[in-house]
Design a protein around this motif. Structure first.
Motif, PDB file in Angstrom:
ATOM      1  N   PHE A  97      47.522  34.988  46.927  1.00 60.51           N
ATOM      2  CA  PHE A  97      46.441  34.383  46.131  1.00 60.51           C
ATOM      3  C   PHE A  97      46.458  34.994  44.729  1.00 60.51           C
ATOM      4  CE2 PHE A  97      41.890  34.270  44.795  1.00 60.51           C
ATOM      5  CZ  PHE A  97      41.715  32.888  44.818  1.00 60.51           C
ATOM      6  N   SER A  98      46.833  34.180  43.727  1.00 63.72           N
ATOM      7  CA  SER A  98      46.910  34.675  42.351  1.00 63.72           C
ATOM      8  C   SER A  98      45.881  34.020  41.443  1.00 63.72           C
ATOM      9  CB  SER A  98      48.310  34.410  41.784  1.00 63.72           C
ATOM     10  OG  SER A  98      48.608  33.021  41.826  1.00 63.72           O
ATOM     11  N   GLY A  99      45.026  33.187  42.008  1.00 64.10           N
ATOM     12  CA  GLY A  99      44.006  32.490  41.221  1.00 64.10           C
ATOM     13  C   GLY A  99      43.642  31.186  41.891  1.00 64.10           C
ATOM     14  N   ARG A 100      42.638  30.542  41.327  1.00 68.05           N
ATOM     15  CA  ARG A 100      42.125  29.317  41.944  1.00 68.05           C
ATOM     16  C   ARG A 100      43.030  28.126  41.654  1.00 68.05           C
ATOM     17  NH1 ARG A 100      40.927  26.412  45.283  1.00 68.05           N
ATOM     18  NH2 ARG A 100      39.188  24.952  45.300  1.00 68.05           N
ATOM     19  N   ALA A 134      47.180  22.797  46.390  1.00 71.35           N
ATOM     20  CA  ALA A 134      47.260  24.202  46.796  1.00 71.35           C
ATOM     21  C   ALA A 134      48.051  24.333  48.097  1.00 71.35           C
ATOM     22  CB  ALA A 134      45.862  24.768  46.969  1.00 71.35           C
ATOM     23  N   ARG A 135      48.894  25.369  48.155  1.00 72.75           N
ATOM     24  CA  ARG A 135      49.696  25.585  49.357  1.00 72.75           C
ATOM     25  C   ARG A 135      49.543  27.001  49.925  1.00 72.75           C
ATOM     26  NH1 ARG A 135      49.245  21.099  49.581  1.00 72.75           N
ATOM     27  NH2 ARG A 135      50.807  19.429  49.554  1.00 72.75           N
ATOM     28  N   ASN A 162      39.600  24.846  49.606  1.00 74.51           N
ATOM     29  CA  ASN A 162      39.538  23.392  49.435  1.00 74.51           C
ATOM     30  C   ASN A 162      38.989  22.718  50.686  1.00 74.51           C
ATOM     31  OD1 ASN A 162      40.584  23.593  46.876  1.00 74.51           O
ATOM     32  ND2 ASN A 162      42.703  23.189  47.489  1.00 74.51           N
ATOM     33  N   TYR A 163      39.410  23.212  51.855  1.00 76.22           N
ATOM     34  CA  TYR A 163      38.922  22.634  53.109  1.00 76.22           C
ATOM     35  C   TYR A 163      37.422  22.899  53.282  1.00 76.22           C
ATOM     36  CZ  TYR A 163      39.115  21.070  57.955  1.00 76.22           C
ATOM     37  OH  TYR A 163      38.920  20.372  59.109  1.00 76.22           O
ATOM     38  N   LYS A 210      46.079  30.668  58.341  1.00 74.74           N
ATOM     39  CA  LYS A 210      47.503  30.351  58.342  1.00 74.74           C
ATOM     40  C   LYS A 210      47.747  28.919  57.870  1.00 74.74           C
ATOM     41  CE  LYS A 210      48.420  33.545  62.173  1.00 74.74           C
ATOM     42  NZ  LYS A 210      48.941  33.681  63.552  1.00 74.74           N
ATOM     43  N   VAL A 211      48.925  28.727  57.265  1.00 76.53           N
ATOM     44  CA  VAL A 211      49.334  27.399  56.818  1.00 76.53           C
ATOM     45  C   VAL A 211      50.661  27.037  57.474  1.00 76.53           C
ATOM     46  CG1 VAL A 211      48.126  27.494  54.609  1.00 76.53           C
ATOM     47  CG2 VAL A 211      50.439  28.383  54.767  1.00 76.53           C
ATOM     48  N   THR A 212      50.936  25.761  57.518  1.00 76.35           N
ATOM     49  CA  THR A 212      52.203  25.259  58.054  1.00 76.35           C
ATOM     50  C   THR A 212      53.295  25.409  56.992  1.00 76.35           C
ATOM     51  OG1 THR A 212      51.784  23.030  57.246  1.00 76.35           O
ATOM     52  CG2 THR A 212      50.919  23.585  59.428  1.00 76.35           C
ATOM     53  N   LYS A 213      54.491  24.991  57.319  1.00 74.84           N
ATOM     54  CA  LYS A 213      55.588  25.040  56.354  1.00 74.84           C
ATOM     55  C   LYS A 213      55.286  24.199  55.120  1.00 74.84           C
ATOM     56  CE  LYS A 213      59.163  25.843  59.839  1.00 74.84           C
ATOM     57  NZ  LYS A 213      60.388  25.305  60.499  1.00 74.84           N
ATOM     58  N   GLU A 214      54.474  23.146  55.314  1.00 74.13           N
ATOM     59  CA  GLU A 214      54.109  22.284  54.194  1.00 74.13           C
ATOM     60  C   GLU A 214      52.978  22.870  53.352  1.00 74.13           C
ATOM     61  OE1 GLU A 214      54.143  21.213  57.371  1.00 74.13           O
ATOM     62  OE2 GLU A 214      56.078  20.166  57.372  1.00 74.13           O
TER      63      GLU A 214
END
Length: 745
Positions: free
Chosen positions: A600-603, A608-609, A617-618, A681-685
């Motif tokens: 996380f480097s900023g908004r 956003a990934r 965002n969610y 956690k996020v997916t590969k996308e």
């Protein structure tokens, strides 16, 4: 023809029956009480009967009092009669009423046995279902005070054989009034407050009812408040002109211009405390707001706790009889009344405990046993709710002593219970292939034809669909629209893109008033509040974090200085520039307390990934749905905004109001999750996993169900969103100045 002579009408038996039905508190200008008259009842009635039959009867002058009209600066005059005169009025009303009721139109619903406001509303619904979608909503201007005596006596003369009865009614109508020691002649109108006037008013307006029926015009009338139903706007306009002529020429009446309008049902209209909009029927939002204020105001009066519970229960019973006839008991509007009841009792407990009148929880629990709730509760649910009320009150007492978070078991229990209920009231779907439907008042989730989840409809207040490939049945959408349960849709990039929400509370006049703000040049007042709310909540959150990290003193000062400069902004764009500077400082410093592993480097908003921006965002997408639903319930147009540029394709007012809640609700939840190493956690996308979306949503729901101190009182956070929406609506109408929500930590 009514053929009973006065001799039979005024028999001792009939007079005695009328006396038995009087209000025992009835007193007139002679100050004779019910009990005093009853002490020599037989002789008193004999004397009264002789006076009536010998034409020697003269009513006592009436006494006028004035009571404030609900929600208005006007007052309603009420005329008080003596006990003996009330007996005469009641006798005439009962016997003549039985005769005249047979002659009245079946579309007249006030002051009649077997008729009621709910039957009038059901008849209204029936006419609308027959595709009479254009409505002339109106009333008679100052009706009770302008009834023509000569015309009314002429109508009575055509139906009553014994002229003595007509002369007696004439005498009662012409009876003068003392108001503040001055005598006022009464040469027109009927007395509001006596038992004969409702019948006389129906006899008078029955002429209009019959004229409407002869013209084959559909209508529903409740006293002088009525609605006419037509197939077209042109038909409504023709009826309006003909109706004005008939009333003026035949009955010497006129319509109330300020309440007369022609509307399409899709634009909505209010009638008898209900709001009709399309196929839905809800409680009129303004009436609901007044009812809530009344419940809360009961706690402000000092007096014995037992008397408060009795009065509150009586008020709730009246509200319930009226409002649960308009909407189902599981309606969100009924939930609002239940919450107001809970808040009122909580405030009274605070008052009684602080004053030393009652000192133990056990005593409060015993005194609350007779309390009548708006919603039906099981014995277990009632016990839990009473415990919650007491817990809230004791928490508020502690909050008066200190602003520090209360970690007592009572607070924990209250928070746990509230969060659990709020979490259970949200349905959050995150994976494809699910079919959401409704059957037998239960919401069902099916996958591959099998039910994987089922829950009661009245448990839900919000549905969130955050996946492609989810199906919603039309029955579900219709039921949710009727019950005011919003359905929000979030796309795979964590952006809200659609909402099924009932617009029954959306008021055309509010939309016009919202636009009127621009003509008056007052839009910056609102825009400035939204930005101030956002900035102060960001500053307050940094102050909270600074207690632990000790590094935000300088950026907080910079943000405060920029906020001070923003008050000189002349346009919304200029204001947004200052907001950008404040937010930039805010996020630059949040970066320093987030584990670098999150990247996380900023908004980042669109596209956003990284895990934290995706989670923010969610979370904002869920918050948008809450704010959107509250604004609609408050009757505001979502497309008229003051901070964000108007865009007919976007609900820009939601973007305005969401600003003051972002940091206090979503930022705090997401950053706390990161600090506690909860899996984000996020997916590969670069999209949040279903597990993360579910966990984040659950944490947000718990946040909505949490309590916070605001204006020296404890409030559930999700209720504050609704409160602010209604406050904005009142400000738009010019009733108060809007003030943004500023949270405390």
């Amino acid at each position: 023809m009514f053929t009973k002579p006065l001799d039979i009408l005024c028999s001792i038996k009939n007079l005695e029956a009328a006396f038995e039905h009087l209000n025992p508190k009835a007193r007139g200008i002679d100050r004779e009480s019910f009990e005093s008259y009853k002490s020599d009842l037989h002789n008193n009635l004999q004397t009264l009967r002789q006076e009536l039959l010998n034409s020697a009867y003269t009513p006592q002058p009436m006494e006028r009092i004035e009571i404030a009209k609900e929600g208005k600066n006007e007052k309603r005059p009420i005329s008080l009669s003596s006990v003996r005169d009330k007996i005469v009025q009641a006798t005439l009303s009962f016997h003549l009423g039985n005769y005249f009721d047979e002659t009245f139109s079946d579309k007249s619903y006030a002051y009649r046995s077997g008729k009621s406001h709910i039957k009038a509303l059901n008849r209204t619904k029936g006419f609308l279902e027959q595709k009479n979608h254009w409505v002339l909503k109106t009333d008679v201007d100052d009706f009770f005070e302008t009834i023509n005596h000569d015309l009314l006596l002429e109508l009575l003369g055509a139906s009553i054989k014994d002229r003595r009865i007509i002369r007696l009614i004439s005498l009662l109508m012409q009876n003068g009034i003392f108001h503040r020691r001055d005598y006022i002649d009464h040469d027109q109108g009927v007395h509001q407050g006596d038992s004969l006037s409702p019948l006389l008013s129906n006899i008078y307006l029955n002429e209009m009812d019959r004229w409407l029926e002869n013209e084959q015009i559909l209508f529903v009338r409740f006293a002088d408040d009525f609605a006419v139903f037509c197939k077209s706007q042109e038909e409504c306009a023709r009826v309006l002109q003909k109706l004005k002529s008939f009333l003026g020429e035949r009955l010497k009446l006129r319509l109330g211009e300020d309440k007369t309008r022609i509307v399409h049902v899709n634009d909505g209209f209010n009638f008898l405390g209900a709001r009709f909009h399309g196929q839905s029927r809800q409680i009129d939002p303004e009436r609901l707001d007044k009812a809530i204020k009344n419940l809360l105001s009961l706690a402000e009066h000092h007096g014995r706790f037992e008397h408060f519970i009795d009065k509150l229960s009586a008020t709730v019973k009246t509200l319930k009889r009226y409002y649960t006839a308009i909407v189902a008991e599981d309606s969100p509007q009924i939930e609002q009344l239940q919450n107001a009841l809970i808040e009122s009792v909580s405030r009274k407990i605070v008052q009684s405990k602080s004053g030393g009148f009652i000192t133990s929880k056990a005593a409060f629990k015993t005194l609350l046993e007779p309390l009548y709730f708006v919603k039906e509760l099981t014995a277990q649910a009632k016990e839990a709710t009473i415990e919650l009320i007491i817990a809230r009150a004791y928490d508020a007492i502690e909050a008066q002593k200190s602003l520090k978070a209360d970690t007592a078991p009572l607070e924990k229990k209250k928070e746990e219970y509230s969060k659990k209920l709020t979490g259970e009231s949200h349905l959050h779907v995150t994976h494809p292939g699910v079919v959401i439907g409704i059957a037998k008042n239960r919401i069902t989730l099916k996958e591959n034809g099998k039910i994987i989840k089922s829950l009661p409809k009245n448990q839900l207040t919000h549905i969130i669909v955050a996946s492609d490939g989810v199906s919603l049945s039309s029955n579900l959408i219709r039921q949710c629209a009727r019950d005011g349960i919003p359905i929000d849709l979030i796309d795979r990039n964590h952006q809200p893109y659609a909402s099924f929400v009932s617009f029954e509370a959306s008021l055309t006049q509010n939309a016009l008033m919202q636009l009127e703000i621009f003509r008056l040049g007052k839009q910056m007042e609102f825009a400035t509040e939204f930005i101030e709310g956002k900035a102060k909540n960001q500053i307050n959150y940094l102050k909270y974090l600074d207690k632990y990290h000790k590094r935000f003193e300088h950026p907080i000062s910079q943000m405060q200085q920029t906020l001070k400069k923003s008050k000189n902004a002349q346009t919304a764009n200029e204001l947004m520039g200052y907001e950008g500077q404040i937010s930039s400082l805010y996020w630059q410093n949040i970066v320093h307390i987030v584990d670098p592993s999150y990247g996380f480097s900023g908004r980042v908003t669109q596209g956003a990934r990284d895990p934290l921006n995706s989670a923010l965002n969610y979370g904002y997408a869920i918050l948008y749905g809450k704010v959107r639903s509250a604004l609609v319930k408050a009757g505001l147009s979502l497309h008229v905004s003051y901070l964000h540029a108007l865009d007919g394709r976007k609900p820009t007012l939601v973007f305005d109001m969401v600003e003051e809640f972002r940091a206090f609700i979503v930022d705090r939840v997401v950053i706390a999750m990161a600090a506690k190493n909860e899996p984000i956690k996020v997916t590969k996308e670069g999209l949040l996993t279903d597990e993360t979306k579910s966990l984040l949503a659950q944490n947000l729901f718990e946040r909505f169900g949490s309590y916070t101190l605001w204006h020296k009182e404890q409030h559930k956070i999700e209720h504050l969103i609704t409160h602010q929406a209604y406050a904005l609506a009142r400000a738009v109408r010019g009733e108060e100045k809007y003030a943004a929500f500023i949270g405390k930590y």
